[in-house]
Design a protein around this motif. Structure first.
Motif, PDB file in Angstrom:
ATOM      1  N   GLN A  10      -5.899  -2.691  -1.204  1.00  0.00           N
ATOM      2  CA  GLN A  10      -7.200  -2.057  -0.941  1.00  0.00           C
ATOM      3  C   GLN A  10      -8.208  -2.428  -2.021  1.00  0.00           C
ATOM      4  OE1 GLN A  10      -7.627   2.004   0.431  1.00  0.00           O
ATOM      5  NE2 GLN A  10      -5.462   2.281   0.023  1.00  0.00           N
ATOM      6  N   GLY A  18       0.959  -2.526 -12.159  1.00  0.00           N
ATOM      7  CA  GLY A  18       1.883  -2.129 -11.084  1.00  0.00           C
ATOM      8  C   GLY A  18       1.616  -2.929  -9.821  1.00  0.00           C
ATOM      9  N   ASN A  19       0.336  -3.065  -9.452  1.00  0.00           N
ATOM     10  CA  ASN A  19      -0.018  -3.864  -8.267  1.00  0.00           C
ATOM     11  C   ASN A  19       0.451  -5.310  -8.457  1.00  0.00           C
ATOM     12  OD1 ASN A  19      -3.050  -2.130  -8.481  1.00  0.00           O
ATOM     13  ND2 ASN A  19      -1.651  -1.824  -6.798  1.00  0.00           N
ATOM     14  N   TYR A 127      -4.204   6.348   8.831  1.00  0.00           N
ATOM     15  CA  TYR A 127      -4.121   5.172   7.938  1.00  0.00           C
ATOM     16  C   TYR A 127      -2.878   4.309   8.214  1.00  0.00           C
ATOM     17  CZ  TYR A 127      -3.692   3.096   3.173  1.00  0.00           C
ATOM     18  OH  TYR A 127      -3.554   2.261   2.105  1.00  0.00           O
ATOM     19  N   ASP A 134      -2.106  -4.128  11.208  1.00  0.00           N
ATOM     20  CA  ASP A 134      -2.248  -5.308  10.337  1.00  0.00           C
ATOM     21  C   ASP A 134      -1.006  -6.192  10.449  1.00  0.00           C
ATOM     22  OD1 ASP A 134      -4.501  -4.030   9.287  1.00  0.00           O
ATOM     23  OD2 ASP A 134      -3.495  -3.367   7.446  1.00  0.00           O
ATOM     24  N   GLY A 146       5.222  -2.781  -2.792  1.00  0.00           N
ATOM     25  CA  GLY A 146       5.888  -1.895  -3.741  1.00  0.00           C
ATOM     26  C   GLY A 146       6.556  -0.743  -2.985  1.00  0.00           C
ATOM     27  N   ASP A 148       6.062   2.371  -2.871  1.00  0.00           N
ATOM     28  CA  ASP A 148       5.254   3.440  -2.260  1.00  0.00           C
ATOM     29  C   ASP A 148       4.867   3.139  -0.803  1.00  0.00           C
ATOM     30  OD1 ASP A 148       3.491   1.408  -2.875  1.00  0.00           O
ATOM     31  OD2 ASP A 148       1.927   2.718  -3.663  1.00  0.00           O
ATOM     32  N   GLN A 149       5.053   1.897  -0.364  1.00  0.00           N
ATOM     33  CA  GLN A 149       4.687   1.543   1.015  1.00  0.00           C
ATOM     34  C   GLN A 149       5.884   1.541   1.969  1.00  0.00           C
ATOM     35  OE1 GLN A 149       1.495   1.307   1.898  1.00  0.00           O
ATOM     36  NE2 GLN A 149       1.005   1.744  -0.235  1.00  0.00           N
ATOM     37  N   ILE A 185       6.287   0.687 -10.823  1.00  0.00           N
ATOM     38  CA  ILE A 185       5.928   0.748 -12.249  1.00  0.00           C
ATOM     39  C   ILE A 185       5.306   2.130 -12.474  1.00  0.00           C
ATOM     40  CG2 ILE A 185       4.429  -0.249 -14.036  1.00  0.00           C
ATOM     41  CD1 ILE A 185       6.738  -2.115 -13.284  1.00  0.00           C
ATOM     42  N   MET A 195       2.240   4.241 -11.733  1.00  0.00           N
ATOM     43  CA  MET A 195       0.973   3.737 -12.276  1.00  0.00           C
ATOM     44  C   MET A 195       0.022   3.647 -11.087  1.00  0.00           C
ATOM     45  SD  MET A 195       0.320   0.255 -14.492  1.00  0.00           S
ATOM     46  CE  MET A 195       1.251   0.736 -15.933  1.00  0.00           C
ATOM     47  N   LYS A 197      -4.188   3.421  -9.375  1.00  0.00           N
ATOM     48  CA  LYS A 197      -5.616   3.112  -9.524  1.00  0.00           C
ATOM     49  C   LYS A 197      -6.422   4.393  -9.667  1.00  0.00           C
ATOM     50  CE  LYS A 197      -5.450  -0.471  -6.002  1.00  0.00           C
ATOM     51  NZ  LYS A 197      -5.768  -0.665  -4.603  1.00  0.00           N
TER      52      LYS A 197
HETATM   53  P1  TYM Z   1      -2.465  -0.622  -2.514  1.00  0.00           P
HETATM   54  O1  TYM Z   1      -3.813  -1.249  -2.498  1.00  0.00           O
HETATM   55  O2  TYM Z   1      -2.372   0.816  -2.929  1.00  0.00           O
HETATM   56  O3  TYM Z   1      -1.492  -1.440  -3.440  1.00  0.00           O
HETATM   57  C1  TYM Z   1      -1.306  -2.846  -3.307  1.00  0.00           C
HETATM   58  C2  TYM Z   1       0.160  -3.185  -3.553  1.00  0.00           C
HETATM   59  O4  TYM Z   1       0.571  -2.748  -4.874  1.00  0.00           O
HETATM   60  C3  TYM Z   1       1.777  -1.987  -4.783  1.00  0.00           C
HETATM   61  N1  TYM Z   1       1.785  -0.978  -5.861  1.00  0.00           N
HETATM   62  C4  TYM Z   1       2.728  -0.879  -6.799  1.00  0.00           C
HETATM   63  N2  TYM Z   1       3.863  -1.584  -7.029  1.00  0.00           N
HETATM   64  C5  TYM Z   1       4.609  -1.223  -8.103  1.00  0.00           C
HETATM   65  N3  TYM Z   1       4.296  -0.205  -8.939  1.00  0.00           N
HETATM   66  C6  TYM Z   1       3.171   0.530  -8.751  1.00  0.00           C
HETATM   67  N4  TYM Z   1       2.877   1.516  -9.590  1.00  0.00           N
HETATM   68  C7  TYM Z   1       2.338   0.211  -7.633  1.00  0.00           C
HETATM   69  N5  TYM Z   1       1.176   0.717  -7.167  1.00  0.00           N
HETATM   70  C8  TYM Z   1       0.846  -0.017  -6.078  1.00  0.00           C
HETATM   71  C9  TYM Z   1       1.724  -1.352  -3.397  1.00  0.00           C
HETATM   72  O5  TYM Z   1       3.004  -0.970  -2.951  1.00  0.00           O
HETATM   73  C10 TYM Z   1       1.120  -2.478  -2.570  1.00  0.00           C
HETATM   74  O6  TYM Z   1       2.129  -3.390  -2.178  1.00  0.00           O
HETATM   75  N6  TYM Z   1      -1.518   0.478   2.281  1.00  0.00           N
HETATM   76  C11 TYM Z   1      -1.485  -0.588   1.299  1.00  0.00           C
HETATM   77  C12 TYM Z   1      -2.299  -1.798   1.702  1.00  0.00           C
HETATM   78  C13 TYM Z   1      -1.985  -2.341   3.055  1.00  0.00           C
HETATM   79  C14 TYM Z   1      -0.882  -3.176   3.406  1.00  0.00           C
HETATM   80  C15 TYM Z   1      -1.050  -3.466   4.784  1.00  0.00           C
HETATM   81  C16 TYM Z   1       0.202  -3.673   2.687  1.00  0.00           C
HETATM   82  C17 TYM Z   1      -2.737  -2.173   4.179  1.00  0.00           C
HETATM   83  N7  TYM Z   1      -2.175  -2.855   5.214  1.00  0.00           N
HETATM   84  C18 TYM Z   1      -0.124  -4.268   5.466  1.00  0.00           C
HETATM   85  C19 TYM Z   1       1.121  -4.478   3.381  1.00  0.00           C
HETATM   86  C20 TYM Z   1       0.948  -4.752   4.735  1.00  0.00           C
HETATM   87  C21 TYM Z   1      -2.086  -0.071  -0.009  1.00  0.00           C
HETATM   88  O7  TYM Z   1      -2.845   0.861  -0.031  1.00  0.00           O
HETATM   89  O8  TYM Z   1      -1.756  -0.805  -1.090  1.00  0.00           O
END
Ligand code: TYM
Length: 313
Positions: A10, A18-19, A127, A134, A146, A148-149, A185, A195, A197
């Motif tokens: 996003q 982390g991302n 959402y 997608d 990561g 969380d998904q 992370i 971690m 945003k």
């Molecule tokens: P978003 O934007 O929150 O995060 C992007 C990616 O970073 C990973 N992530 C982490 N990995 C490890 N440790 C952390 N602390 C951490 N924080 C975030 C997330 O798991 C992600 O892979 N809904 C999704 C975006 C999305 C998407 C999709 C992803 C929309 N459509 C289709 C895959 C396929 C999101 O908000 O990610």
């Protein structure tokens, strides 16, 4: 024919380590082997209030981050979600087979709605259906994300299976790809939280554009656990997290990391970790200014054309 991966992030907030370690790093590692599609999910960002001008800028900035992280536009398709209308169209169709109950169970919705479903936007609630669209639009085989998904991916698979069962084989059932190390992370200030945003405490996250000084300060201030040994011990989550970051940014094995810090104190560990993180992010930070807006817009235009042609089949 190559298998396909799809993933996205996003364009909200500042991207953090982390991302990078949980997602972007793996996209780059997989892009040679897979037909890769990476999306900037600006429609997902609308689930929380946004200023249109800022969102437009952040969308472009995120494309810059993908490229600086090593996503290669010659190999991968990079595009903006709202440039391909089929995402929103399929969302409606899937929303008609999704159940309220399964969306209510999504932990991210519960977290973001902050306990008040009554006042949360309908977009926030649905959402995960947009996320399923997608992925399913592109007959995706693998989704690198990561931890969380994971729940959203399970829902995506359930929706695809339900659709195929009721209306005939249509969608590929995607697998989730979650890295063994780095999938979650933790905050440097609270290792029970990821971690993030949106964390109000900026000291908890290392942002990809933090300078060397800021990185060193944040690592120095990172909370630690009781005890002195620097090992991968799940019961000491703060040190486990810091050591995981060290392992991922240096590429060393677990054993090498532990040996490296055997007999050393937290002070020495933190200064070596800070140095390793700064070195790791240096090439990324040098590349981030390499793309001007015109070059980015051209890459995104080509990406959108490619994505549209795949999505419309
Ligand atoms: P978003 O934007 O929150 O995060 C992007 C990616 O970073 C990973 N992530 C982490 N990995 C490890 N440790 C952390 N602390 C951490 N924080 C975030 C997330 O798991 C992600 O892979 N809904 C999704 C975006 C999305 C998407 C999709 C992803 C929309 N459509 C289709 C895959 C396929 C999101 O908000 O990610």
């Amino acid at each position: 024919m190559k298998q396909r991966i799809f993933s996205g992030a996003q364009p909200t907030g500042r991207l953090h380590l982390g991302n990078y370690l949980g997602a972007l790093k793996n996209w780059v590692a997989l892009q040679d082997e897979y037909d890769s599609i990476f999306c900037i999910v600006n429609l997902h960002a609308l689930t929380l209030p946004q200023d249109p001008k800022t969102l437009r800028q952040k969308t472009l900035d995120l494309a810059r981050v993908y490229l600086a992280a090593g996503v290669d536009p010659e190999k991968a398709t990079i595009f903006i979600q709202s440039d391909v209308a089929a995402h929103a169209e399929l969302t409606w169709v899937l929303a008609c087979i999704a159940r309220m109950g399964e969306l209510e169970r999504m932990t991210q919705f519960k977290d973001k709605a902050k306990g008040s479903a009554e006042r949360a936007g309908v977009g926030l609630f649905s959402y995960p259906v947009l996320m399923a669209s997608d992925i399913l639009l592109y007959q995706t085989n693998l989704v690198p994300v990561g931890q969380d998904q994971k729940q959203h991916l399970e829902l995506t698979r359930d929706l695809a299976e339900r659709f195929n069962r009721d209306f005939g084989e249509t969608f590929t059932i995607p697998e989730v790809y979650i890295p063994k190390a780095g999938a979650r992370i933790k905050s440097l200030q609270d290792p029970t939280k990821k971690m993030s945003k949106s964390d109000e405490n900026e000291a908890g996250a290392i942002f990809l554009d933090d300078d060397a000084d800021t990185i060193a300060k944040k690592i120095k201030r990172a909370v630690t656990d009781s005890g002195t040994e620097i090992t991968f011990d799940e019961t000491r989550p703060a040190i486990h997290n810091l050591l995981t970051i060290y392992q991922l940014v240096t590429g060393k094995s677990e054993q090498e990391c532990v040996e490296n810090f055997s007999g050393k104190g937290y002070g020495q560990f933190k200064s070596e970790l800070a140095e390793a993180v700064v070195e790791y992010l240096r090439p990324f930070q040098e590349r981030i200014s390499a793309y001007d807006d015109d070059a980015l817009n051209a890459i995104l235009k080509t990406g959108a054309e490619k994505a549209r042609s795949i999505a419309s089949v």
